[in-house]
Design a protein around this motif. Structure first.
Motif, PDB file in Angstrom:
ATOM      1  N   ILE A 116      29.538  35.466  37.356  1.00 38.49           N
ATOM      2  CA  ILE A 116      29.774  34.208  38.066  1.00 38.49           C
ATOM      3  C   ILE A 116      28.629  33.259  37.745  1.00 38.49           C
ATOM      4  CG2 ILE A 116      30.088  33.123  40.313  1.00 38.49           C
ATOM      5  CD1 ILE A 116      30.929  35.921  41.373  1.00 38.49           C
ATOM      6  N   LEU A 148      32.767  34.379  46.353  1.00 34.03           N
ATOM      7  CA  LEU A 148      33.519  35.250  45.460  1.00 34.03           C
ATOM      8  C   LEU A 148      32.807  36.588  45.272  1.00 34.03           C
ATOM      9  CD1 LEU A 148      35.782  35.843  43.458  1.00 34.03           C
ATOM     10  CD2 LEU A 148      34.450  34.661  41.698  1.00 34.03           C
ATOM     11  N   VAL A 182      33.366  33.418  35.502  1.00 36.50           N
ATOM     12  CA  VAL A 182      33.862  32.504  36.529  1.00 36.50           C
ATOM     13  C   VAL A 182      32.930  31.305  36.619  1.00 36.50           C
ATOM     14  CG1 VAL A 182      34.457  32.207  38.958  1.00 36.50           C
ATOM     15  CG2 VAL A 182      34.865  34.411  37.833  1.00 36.50           C
ATOM     16  N   VAL A 227      42.363  28.087  34.568  1.00 33.46           N
ATOM     17  CA  VAL A 227      42.197  29.408  33.956  1.00 33.46           C
ATOM     18  C   VAL A 227      42.386  29.326  32.446  1.00 33.46           C
ATOM     19  CG1 VAL A 227      43.033  30.576  36.033  1.00 33.46           C
ATOM     20  CG2 VAL A 227      44.629  30.066  34.172  1.00 33.46           C
ATOM     21  N   ILE A 283      37.957  31.728  34.794  1.00 30.02           N
ATOM     22  CA  ILE A 283      38.483  31.124  36.023  1.00 30.02           C
ATOM     23  C   ILE A 283      37.478  30.079  36.503  1.00 30.02           C
ATOM     24  CG2 ILE A 283      38.966  31.504  38.482  1.00 30.02           C
ATOM     25  CD1 ILE A 283      40.113  34.155  37.894  1.00 30.02           C
ATOM     26  N   ALA A 286      40.665  33.391  44.286  1.00 26.78           N
ATOM     27  CA  ALA A 286      40.311  33.997  43.001  1.00 26.78           C
ATOM     28  C   ALA A 286      40.022  35.483  43.171  1.00 26.78           C
ATOM     29  CB  ALA A 286      39.101  33.285  42.403  1.00 26.78           C
ATOM     30  N   ILE A 327      41.689  38.582  41.098  1.00 25.85           N
ATOM     31  CA  ILE A 327      40.833  39.484  40.307  1.00 25.85           C
ATOM     32  C   ILE A 327      41.024  40.929  40.746  1.00 25.85           C
ATOM     33  CG2 ILE A 327      38.429  40.101  39.831  1.00 25.85           C
ATOM     34  CD1 ILE A 327      37.807  37.059  40.017  1.00 25.85           C
ATOM     35  N   TYR A 362      42.637  40.234  31.969  1.00 26.55           N
ATOM     36  CA  TYR A 362      42.128  38.900  32.275  1.00 26.55           C
ATOM     37  C   TYR A 362      42.664  37.849  31.311  1.00 26.55           C
ATOM     38  CZ  TYR A 362      38.882  41.403  35.318  1.00 26.55           C
ATOM     39  OH  TYR A 362      38.334  42.198  36.290  1.00 26.55           O
ATOM     40  N   TYR A 394      46.328  32.713  40.055  1.00 24.37           N
ATOM     41  CA  TYR A 394      45.318  31.944  40.797  1.00 24.37           C
ATOM     42  C   TYR A 394      45.662  30.452  40.794  1.00 24.37           C
ATOM     43  CZ  TYR A 394      40.963  29.295  41.365  1.00 24.37           C
ATOM     44  OH  TYR A 394      40.014  28.377  41.747  1.00 24.37           O
TER      45      TYR A 394
END
Length: 374
Positions: free
Chosen positions: A8, A18, A141, A263, A268, A295, A299, A305, A313
């Protein structure tokens, strides 16, 4: 090379929410942010009871040693006119300082954090993403705000000319003399709309802190509008005559005007990186929190992915916030039907300023808290 299930980029409310939401999944998650925490983050900064409920924040705990300003009223007007004040009869929101709020949320995350670390490179390698030649993951992310480096991977969207809101604001702790001369009250934020309806300014007292700012849908003469507003507020005694320091600038996208994808394969975007700020108010904390939780749901369930798998999402975002309408003629803060001279009359109405401006546009009181919770 350190391997993670996802990385992230951005440790603000979206990123930390998240990471915390995924802690029960067994996934190895890394948060990277260019700044150390607590960090200076100037923001008008209010969170609704829906946000507090969704995050499960204990208000007594949070309010110990931190600013938590209950909001019960709003003063709303158009620049050059007198304001209308509405009393909601209960606490409808809370004023917070982002330096405290963001640090509080990040402290709830037990996983690894790489702070004070700018992202200098993001490279696709063997189906994974490699950041700074050091950390690798199949999913990255973007949670780093409007200028998030992950968002740049996806470009600016179909048109490549998204309307950006530019804002300047200052937040400072008042001296006893400044506090005594400031007529703005803590439980009553003030919102002042520009006469051309392309933005609004605010005066928001949070305990002994004062936040003043102005945002417009583009950067055209932003400083001129801000200086005129500040002088008007000083003359009216709403704010102290001596303001410290310079106003800091930032930018963000409004949901209905953003065109960037949400996305892609292994990518994302959440929060301001995705351009999710509410169209009529520019408020981004609640969309950031809710997008992070949506999200997290995707996930958890994803078997891969790929962009097609992650599109769930994007569908959830559209269902929650509505379908984006990239209409270049649409006004920023207000819908098309609110036009001069009608707007001037409406901004003098207690019913309109309370039911539409405050409760609908700024507080979204008709929208229940997100069912998913951390």
């Amino acid at each position: 090379m350190d391997y993670y299930d996802l990385i992230i980029v951005g440790a603000g409310p979206a990123g930390s929410t998240l990471a915390r939401a995924l802690e029960d999944t067994g996934k190895k998650v890394l948060i990277i942010d260019k700044q150390d925490f607590p960090r200076d983050k100037t923001c008008a900064g209010w969170v609704t009871p829906a946000v507090m409920e969704t995050l499960g924040i204990d208000q007594k705990d949070y309010g110990t040693g931190r600013t938590l300003q209950p909001i019960r009223r709003f003063r709303i007007g158009m620049m050059g006119q007198s304001a209308v004040e509405n009393d909601h009869g209960e606490v409808v929101s809370y004023g917070i300082r982002r330096c405290e709020f963001d640090d509080y949320l990040l402290a709830q995350v037990a996983g690894p954090k790489q702070l004070a670390t700018p992202v200098k490179s993001i490279v696709r390698k063997g189906g994974n993403w490699v950041i700074n030649d050091t950390w690798e993951a199949p999913l990255v992310v973007g949670a780093g705000g409007h200028f998030c480096p992950v968002a740049r991977l996806l470009g600016d969207g179909p048109g490549g000319h998204e309307t950006v809101v530019a804002a300047k604001e200052v937040e400072f702790e008042m001296t006893p003399d400044q506090a005594a001369s400031c007529q703005a009250r803590g439980d009553t934020p003030e919102l002042w709309f520009c006469r051309d309806l392309k933005g609004y300014a605010w005066v928001f007292r949070k305990g002994n802190y004062l936040n003043i700012g102005l945002g417009r849908e583009d950067n055209h003469k932003l400083t001129d509008h801000l200086e005129a507003f500040v002088e008007e507020m000083k003359s009216a005694g709403r704010i102290p005559a001596d303001l410290p320091g310079r106003f800091k600038g930032h930018a963000y996208l409004l949901y209905a005007h953003a065109e960037r994808p949400l996305v892609d394969d292994g990518v994302i975007l959440i929060g301001d990186a995705a351009g999710l700020a509410y169209t009529q108010s520019g408020e981004g904390i609640r969309p950031a929190i809710e997008s992070a939780l949506m999200a997290a749901d995707v996930i958890r369930e994803a078997t891969d992915y790929s962009a097609s798998s992650l599109q769930t999402y994007g569908d959830a975002i559209a269902q929650r916030f509505g379908t984006r309408a990239a209409d270049s003629d649409q006004g920023w803060q207000v819908p098309d039907w609110v036009k001069m001279p009608l707007a001037s009359t409406l901004m003098r109405s207690h019913w309109f300023t309370r039911k539409v401006v405050t409760e609908k546009w700024f507080l979204h009181r008709e929208v229940p808290p997100l069912e998913t919770a951390v």
